[in-house]
Enzyme design. Structure first.
Site: not given
Length: 214
Positions: A49, A133, A45
């Site tokens: 960011r 998640k 993943e």
């Protein structure tokens, strides 16, 4: 099924740990993805960011065929579309919004949305999402909280992320409602900065061997 679980489940069940990556330099994406795949963690993943995250996804997806490249920290439909166009094969979000659910419906790329509270889990289930998640895991009650959810919300399975470490990962994996965990420890910033790909492969190999606590 709205979540496209047939596409998502093989990714999440294929390894106990999904590496959560914050890539500062897109040039690191290819050797990093190769190092993790060599250690037994092909699904990764790459989080949105950093300024170079989309380029990192594109490079890893196009140049590392053994990798299953996903995109994380997806907050908007625009993020979703950017990541999909870059080659992301699954999408991860820290939460769940109607905008993201609508974006997911229009594509074959599966979404792993985030949920923390029972109400959020129930709302996601109403939309057809039974794989979620759990973020931030440790700060939201950790193993004890997820264990408490396992009976009343038994139809939902989680990938806990946030504060998961080699020391507590097995405790999470032992829960019946945990499918895998997300962790950043397999690719620490200092090893990525120094290009220590062999060391990252070793960490990935250890993570790939993690098993539920007995």
């Amino acid at each position: 099924m709205p979540q496209k679980a047939d596409k998502l489940l093989p990714v999440l069940t294929g390894q106990p740990v999904i590496p959560v990556l914050k890539i500062q330099r897109a040039a690191d994406a290819v050797p990093l993805a190769r190092a993790l795949a060599a250690g037994g963690l092909p699904a990764i993943e790459i989080t949105l960011r950093t300024a170079e995250a989309i380029d990192a996804i594109r490079l890893a997806a196009s140049e590392v065929p053994e990798a299953i490249v996903g995109a994380g920290t997806i907050l908007t439909a625009r993020h979703f579309d950017q990541a999909r166009r870059a080659g992301a094969r699954f999408i991860v979000s820290p939460g769940t919004t109607q905008e993201l659910l609508d974006a997911a419906r229009s594509t074959d790329v599966p979404l792993l949305p985030g949920a923390t509270t029972p109400s959020e889990v129930m709302a996601a289930a109403e939309e057809g999402y039974k794989i979620l998640k759990f973020f931030p895991a440790e700060q939201s009650g950790g193993v004890a909280f997820l264990k408490a959810l396992s009976s009343p919300l038994a139809g939902t399975r989680f990938c806990p992320t946030g504060g998961v470490t080699p020391q507590n990962a097995s405790a999470y994996l032992s829960l019946p409602n945990v499918i895998c965990v997300g962790g950043s420890w397999v690719a620490p910033d200092n090893l990525v900065d120094e290009g220590e790909w062999g060391a990252i492969t070793a960490l990935a190999r250890e993570a790939a061997a993690l098993a539920p606590a007995r």
